[in-house]
Enzyme design. Sequence first.
Site: not given
Ligand SMILES: *[C@@H]1O[C@H](CO)[C@@H](O)[C@H](O)[C@H]1NC(C)=O
Length: 532
Positions: A200, A315
């Site tokens: 996300e 969609e």
């Molecule tokens: C997505 O991944 C990044 C590291 O790659 C991390 O810092 C972040 O918290 C993650 N976000 C979620 C919503 O898990």
Amino acid sequence: MARAFKLLALASSLYCVAWAQTSAIQVSSIPPTNTSAPLLEAFVSYSIEFAFFPDFAGNSSSPNTFSNNLLNNLGALTGTKPYIRVGGNTQDYALYNASLKEATNGTINPARSVDYPTTLFIGPSYFESYSTWPGTKFIHGFNLGLGGNNSAGWETLLETVPLACRALQGGKLLWWEYGNEPDLYSTSSQGPVRPPSWNETTYVSQWLNGTRAIKSQLEKYCPDMTSNASYGYYAPSLSGPNGHLKPLLTFADGLDVDQDIKLFSSHNYIGGATQPGVTLQKTIMNHSSTVNSIAPQAALKNALSYTGIPFILGETNSLYNEGAPGLSNSFGAALWGLDFNLYCASVGIQRVHMHQGTDYRYASWQPIETNKTTLGTKPPYYGNVAVAAMLGNLVESKVQIANLPLVDMEESAYAAYVGGALKRVAVVNMHAYNYTVNGTSDVVSTVPRPVRNYTFAVPKSYGGWVGVKRLQANGSDAISGISWDGLSYNWELEKGKPVRLHNVTVGEKVQVKGRTVTVSLLDSSAAILEFE
Ligand SMILES: *[C@@H]1O[C@H](CO)[C@@H](O)[C@H](O)[C@H]1NC(C)=O
Ligand SMILES: *[C@@H]1O[C@H](CO)[C@@H](O)[C@H](O)[C@H]1NC(C)=O
Ligand SMILES: *[C@@H]1O[C@H](CO)[C@@H](O)[C@H](O)[C@H]1NC(C)=O
Ligand SMILES: *[C@@H]1O[C@H](CO)[C@@H](O)[C@H](O)[C@H]1NC(C)=O
Ligand SMILES: *[C@@H]1O[C@H](CO)[C@@H](O)[C@H](O)[C@H]1NC(C)=O
Ligand SMILES: *[C@@H]1O[C@H](CO)[C@@H](O)[C@H](O)[C@H]1NC(C)=O
Ligand SMILES: *[C@@H]1O[C@H](CO)[C@@H](O)[C@H](O)[C@H]1NC(C)=O
Ligand SMILES: *[C@@H]1O[C@H](CO)[C@@H](O)[C@H](O)[C@H]1NC(C)=O
Ligand SMILES: *[C@@H]1O[C@H](CO)[C@@H](O)[C@H](O)[C@H]1NC(C)=O
Ligand SMILES: *[C@@H]1O[C@H](CO)[C@@H](O)[C@H](O)[C@H]1NC(C)=O
Ligand SMILES: *[C@@H]1O[C@H](CO)[C@@H](O)[C@H](O)[C@H]1NC(C)=O
Ligand SMILES: *[C@@H]1O[C@H](CO)[C@@H](O)[C@H](O)[C@H]1NC(C)=O
């Protein structure tokens, strides 16, 4: 001729009585207290697969007037022509080639998809297709799949903003979209475009980066399209409420920090074209299948209500992977479309874009002749028309739909409230009836076609005569000979304009007697009752 005679003979002699209803279905004169908010205009809308938009719309020198006629029919019923979202999987494959003479150059790689190109170039003339349908508003889908993956993708974004915004000037733009089903980017069976770490947070940062780039291009090339009233998005356009990217988390992570998301767009399919066990009766002509499929969307809509952003399906259609032959292109799918759309309306989904593509089995119409599919109006279109007729003019009045719960899951009923007062009732009898034997239209069935009565208990002030309009065909397996209220919209007649058929009864009325009104329906047919 012999066959037509035989069908009529069957129709008159072999109906049998299948079922006697014991209790009347209660209909209140005003909306039940939990009825959802009024629907948005253009509730009956379409989504057209990006690569096939020029097939559907044509171009400046050769506009597709057949498609335009079909859109006009719906506009005449609801007060607004359907809104057209131009997007889908191929929106995230499209790269711009300024020297391409044709609108599109698509290459199908059967290992990825047999139905649409997974390598796609578009040329400047692609954008002519936005000029062929007068009075129609569009959502143009930009490429985030490749836009956030490589420099050609990013260049495409910067280069196509001026082309799209100029093509959509003069009131043709509804909103923009940036990325289709980004929750599938790291796992797509058509080939991933993001690493497994895609989540996300990365989505939100790339979406914001790209949409801000779109806005700065608009400031340069179409400055009149940057006001709060004229600039905004359909988003996040996820494949569903419970995919790899969680919709609520994208909002928590700041997807709408620029406050430019005008409609929360979610996608939905009731099942898959090649999923084991999928049948017309169990999967499509089945109210519980719709209820179960929509429950997570309705829950998401409720969870998002704090945002105040309307929730729509940007969609959707019957079976993903473009539908199954014999199922998604049958009259049974038209009945499903009526039930599905009215059910969505009843839970407060405020607009539904039915997805279309050239040669797609679930398409409402085939816009051009190909070696796979004949040009023409297909059964699902008739379901779309019946939805539009049930809703009526959404511009002039506030319209709300209430589901009238029935015990049998192979049927459904709805009430339409116009300006807060009961106006129409729809009944959908989804019990399958095959008019041919073993799925071959050469051998006509001798099985009698059951007929069922539906009795509604109506409010005191609703007396006298009630108009009846029917959606019908020879059976749920029919792929031609469909009519709505005695009208055909077939290409062969008047290129999609309505034509009165002389072999179908119209102007039917039933009488309210002792506060109830009864309508008889053949299995695999639907009717709308209209109160005076
Ligand atoms: C997505 O991944 C990044 C590291 O790659 C991390 O810092 C972040 O918290 C993650 N976000 C979620 C919503 O898990
Ligand atoms: C259905 O309604 C028709 C007309 O009112 C009536 O003749 C018929 O007997 C009814 N059938 C059943 C099963 O109630
Ligand atoms: C772009 O289009 C031109 C003209 O058709 C063609 O020669 C060229 O190879 C295309 N470029 C790509 C990357 O497809
Ligand atoms: C416009 O459409 C016609 C009919 O499909 C086609 O022959 C023609 O090449 C198209 N023009 C452009 C510029 O794509
Ligand atoms: C169309 O795309 C294919 C695949 O990328 C390419 O080989 C071909 O040259 C392109 N044709 C034109 C006319 O651009
Ligand atoms: C681009 O897509 C490829 C797969 O085609 C993937 O391996 C790569 O990680 C993606 N790059 C980025 C920057 O997302
Ligand atoms: C936005 O994305 C483009 C293309 O990936 C990249 O060149 C640019 O640095 C990004 N900008 C920001 C602020 O992340
Ligand atoms: C309204 O309440 C009825 C009765 O409890 C229920 O069947 C129906 O699903 C509710 N409708 C909505 C839109 O929540
Ligand atoms: C069908 O049409 C497609 C697209 O025009 C073409 O690539 C294909 O070769 C045709 N197939 C047959 C069997 O003619
Ligand atoms: C209709 O025909 C199909 C295909 O032969 C079959 O699978 C289905 O069970 C039949 N349905 C009914 C209600 O007879
Ligand atoms: C339909 O299928 C049944 C069962 O397989 C078979 O007995 C019958 O002969 C078939 N009828 C036709 C007309 O193909
Ligand atoms: C009515 O006429 C149309 C158009 O000729 C035809 O397609 C359809 O099958 C007919 N319907 C019936 C019930 O005979």
